[in-house]
Design a protein around this motif. Sequence first.
Motif, PDB file in Angstrom:
ATOM      1  N   ASP A  53       0.835  -1.037  -0.117  1.00 40.55           N
ATOM      2  CA  ASP A  53       0.129   0.058  -0.012  1.00 40.55           C
ATOM      3  C   ASP A  53       0.808   1.363  -0.135  1.00 40.55           C
ATOM      4  O   ASP A  53       0.579   2.246  -0.746  1.00 40.55           O
ATOM      5  CB  ASP A  53      -0.868   0.063   1.322  1.00 40.55           C
ATOM      6  CG  ASP A  53      -0.183   0.058   2.584  1.00 40.55           C
ATOM      7  OD1 ASP A  53       0.599  -1.049   2.790  1.00 40.55           O
ATOM      8  OD2 ASP A  53      -0.357   0.971   3.328  1.00 40.55           O
ATOM      9  N   VAL A  54       2.030   1.235   0.713  1.00 42.57           N
ATOM     10  CA  VAL A  54       2.797   2.240   0.651  1.00 42.57           C
ATOM     11  C   VAL A  54       3.388   2.548  -0.583  1.00 42.57           C
ATOM     12  O   VAL A  54       3.698   3.896  -1.017  1.00 42.57           O
ATOM     13  CB  VAL A  54       3.810   2.024   1.710  1.00 42.57           C
ATOM     14  CG1 VAL A  54       4.910   3.233   2.037  1.00 42.57           C
ATOM     15  CG2 VAL A  54       3.212   2.007   3.162  1.00 42.57           C
ATOM     16  N   ALA A 109       0.983   4.111  -2.834  1.00 38.68           N
ATOM     17  CA  ALA A 109       0.768   5.682  -2.462  1.00 38.68           C
ATOM     18  C   ALA A 109       2.149   6.467  -2.864  1.00 38.68           C
ATOM     19  O   ALA A 109       1.769   7.349  -3.416  1.00 38.68           O
ATOM     20  CB  ALA A 109       0.767   5.797  -0.776  1.00 38.68           C
ATOM     21  N   GLN A 147      -7.894   0.266   3.381  1.00 34.80           N
ATOM     22  CA  GLN A 147      -6.923  -0.988   3.724  1.00 34.80           C
ATOM     23  C   GLN A 147      -7.687  -1.893   4.069  1.00 34.80           C
ATOM     24  O   GLN A 147      -7.623  -3.238   3.535  1.00 34.80           O
ATOM     25  CB  GLN A 147      -5.925  -0.688   5.294  1.00 34.80           C
ATOM     26  CG  GLN A 147      -5.133   0.247   4.949  1.00 34.80           C
ATOM     27  CD  GLN A 147      -3.925  -0.276   4.067  1.00 34.80           C
ATOM     28  OE1 GLN A 147      -3.646  -1.231   4.009  1.00 34.80           O
ATOM     29  NE2 GLN A 147      -3.340   0.872   3.256  1.00 34.80           N
ATOM     30  N   SER A 162      -6.548   4.476   5.105  1.00 41.98           N
ATOM     31  CA  SER A 162      -5.230   5.148   5.388  1.00 41.98           C
ATOM     32  C   SER A 162      -5.202   6.262   4.504  1.00 41.98           C
ATOM     33  O   SER A 162      -5.617   6.240   3.196  1.00 41.98           O
ATOM     34  CB  SER A 162      -4.277   4.176   4.896  1.00 41.98           C
ATOM     35  OG  SER A 162      -4.329   2.947   6.056  1.00 41.98           O
ATOM     36  N   TYR A 218      -1.944   9.092   3.036  1.00 45.14           N
ATOM     37  CA  TYR A 218      -0.582   9.243   2.676  1.00 45.14           C
ATOM     38  C   TYR A 218      -0.227  10.222   2.464  1.00 45.14           C
ATOM     39  O   TYR A 218      -0.853  11.129   1.935  1.00 45.14           O
ATOM     40  CB  TYR A 218      -0.263   8.127   2.035  1.00 45.14           C
ATOM     41  CG  TYR A 218      -0.551   6.712   2.120  1.00 45.14           C
ATOM     42  CD1 TYR A 218       0.156   5.787   2.655  1.00 45.14           C
ATOM     43  CD2 TYR A 218      -1.882   6.302   1.598  1.00 45.14           C
ATOM     44  CE1 TYR A 218      -0.342   4.420   2.796  1.00 45.14           C
ATOM     45  CE2 TYR A 218      -2.422   5.118   2.043  1.00 45.14           C
ATOM     46  CZ  TYR A 218      -1.644   3.936   2.422  1.00 45.14           C
ATOM     47  OH  TYR A 218      -1.918   2.862   2.591  1.00 45.14           O
ATOM     48  N   ARG A 259       1.987   7.481   6.891  1.00 46.50           N
ATOM     49  CA  ARG A 259       0.517   7.038   6.871  1.00 46.50           C
ATOM     50  C   ARG A 259      -0.063   7.263   7.999  1.00 46.50           C
ATOM     51  O   ARG A 259       0.259   7.044   9.112  1.00 46.50           O
ATOM     52  CB  ARG A 259       0.878   5.606   6.575  1.00 46.50           C
ATOM     53  CG  ARG A 259      -0.561   4.853   6.232  1.00 46.50           C
ATOM     54  CD  ARG A 259      -0.211   3.441   5.937  1.00 46.50           C
ATOM     55  NE  ARG A 259      -0.043   2.590   7.069  1.00 46.50           N
ATOM     56  CZ  ARG A 259       0.645   1.337   7.103  1.00 46.50           C
ATOM     57  NH1 ARG A 259       0.621   0.877   5.927  1.00 46.50           N
ATOM     58  NH2 ARG A 259       0.803   0.663   8.136  1.00 46.50           N
ATOM     59  N   ASP A 289      -3.772   5.571   9.893  1.00 49.51           N
ATOM     60  CA  ASP A 289      -4.773   4.801   9.731  1.00 49.51           C
ATOM     61  C   ASP A 289      -5.762   5.190  10.447  1.00 49.51           C
ATOM     62  O   ASP A 289      -5.699   5.594  11.602  1.00 49.51           O
ATOM     63  CB  ASP A 289      -3.962   3.339  10.125  1.00 49.51           C
ATOM     64  CG  ASP A 289      -3.118   2.911   9.499  1.00 49.51           C
ATOM     65  OD1 ASP A 289      -3.107   3.023   8.315  1.00 49.51           O
ATOM     66  OD2 ASP A 289      -2.099   2.150   9.923  1.00 49.51           O
TER      67      ASP A 289
END
Length: 406
Positions: free
Chosen positions: A217-218, A221, A236, A242, A244, A259, A261
Amino acid sequence: MSVRIKTLIVICLTFLALLGILYFTSRWFLLQNAMIAEEKNTTRDVARLLAALDNQIAVMDATVGDWAPWDDTYEFISSGEPGYIDSNLPNMTFTNLGVELMLFINNSGQIVFGRMVDLESEAEIPIPESLYSELQAGSRLLNHKDPADKMAGILSLPEGAMIIASQPITTSQREGPIRGTLIMGRRLGEAEIAKLSQRTQLSISAFSYNDDVLPGDVALARNSLVGGKPIFVAPQSETVVSGYTLVNDVYGNPALILRVDTPREAFTQAKMSMRTLGLALLAIGIVLALVTMFLLERMVIIRLTSLSLSVMKIGSQGTASSRVEANGNDEIFVLATSVNSMLDALENSRAKERESEERYHTLVEEIPAVVYIDDAATDPGHTLFISPQVETVFGVSAEEWIQGGL
């Protein structure tokens, strides 16, 4: 299949179709609004994080601003007097200031004094080796053009990112000439991230922008943030969304990906609302279907059934004099009236038929029989004798009767 069953099937299918359209349309709007709301909330949380980080950088810059433009520091950077260190720079000073790193560097680029202290244990720790490469001649951290020139922000190092601030060392009146540079810093590691989380009441994670191994996911992003919006929001799971953002270092290069959440409260609430709405629509649909069926039963189906039974009874009994019940002021009334009119016509037709039959029998009884005489001696054929009453009854003579083949 009876009309009642067909009607029930049509009503059920119609209500199911209408309720399905209403449910899925409402679901789409509710979930869309929920996702828009959670994106706004997550964007706001990320903005809060950035504001908190900027505040920490500003505090670090303010702390340097208290020490760099100070006459005692101004004298120390030239003389290197140990008394300044003993009285002003014990490890406790670092923890009280919330500063892990202090570097006093003269105009020649030499470190007159440097120390790094762990804020948790108050023990001195080694200065990162990679930091020295940032302090070479011509470095933006050391190259201050005037007493008001300063720099603060994030410094990305292989050992980890740091919050850092640099200001020129001047007199207490911020007058020159500049004798050197004072740099203060604090590691932006897990402990600092935990403090930011506590201050902002957010769940925060930090990742190095240049890390080759990033969570999926990072990494996604990172690709979206470069050259795109400053904040990227993505869910997520069913319960967590989330946000970013990209943080640049003091040189303007990407350094960190932060990030946040956040629980998907709006989305969860929307799903709960959809379940409630679905049950409510189902209950309403059942009630409306029952009410509609009841009204149709009373106003249409029972009357049609009664009309059908009446017609079948008349047909089975063969009594054209019977009539069906006709009441109301609608199409069923018109149909019943038409049936009664048909029965009237049928009854009249049967009456005329009976009258004709009676007349025929009467004539047959009044007119003598036609006699055939077979006399082979006088006539090889048959001799036909016609009663004179034919002329009386039918208005024709016997000769006309014979000629006309009557």
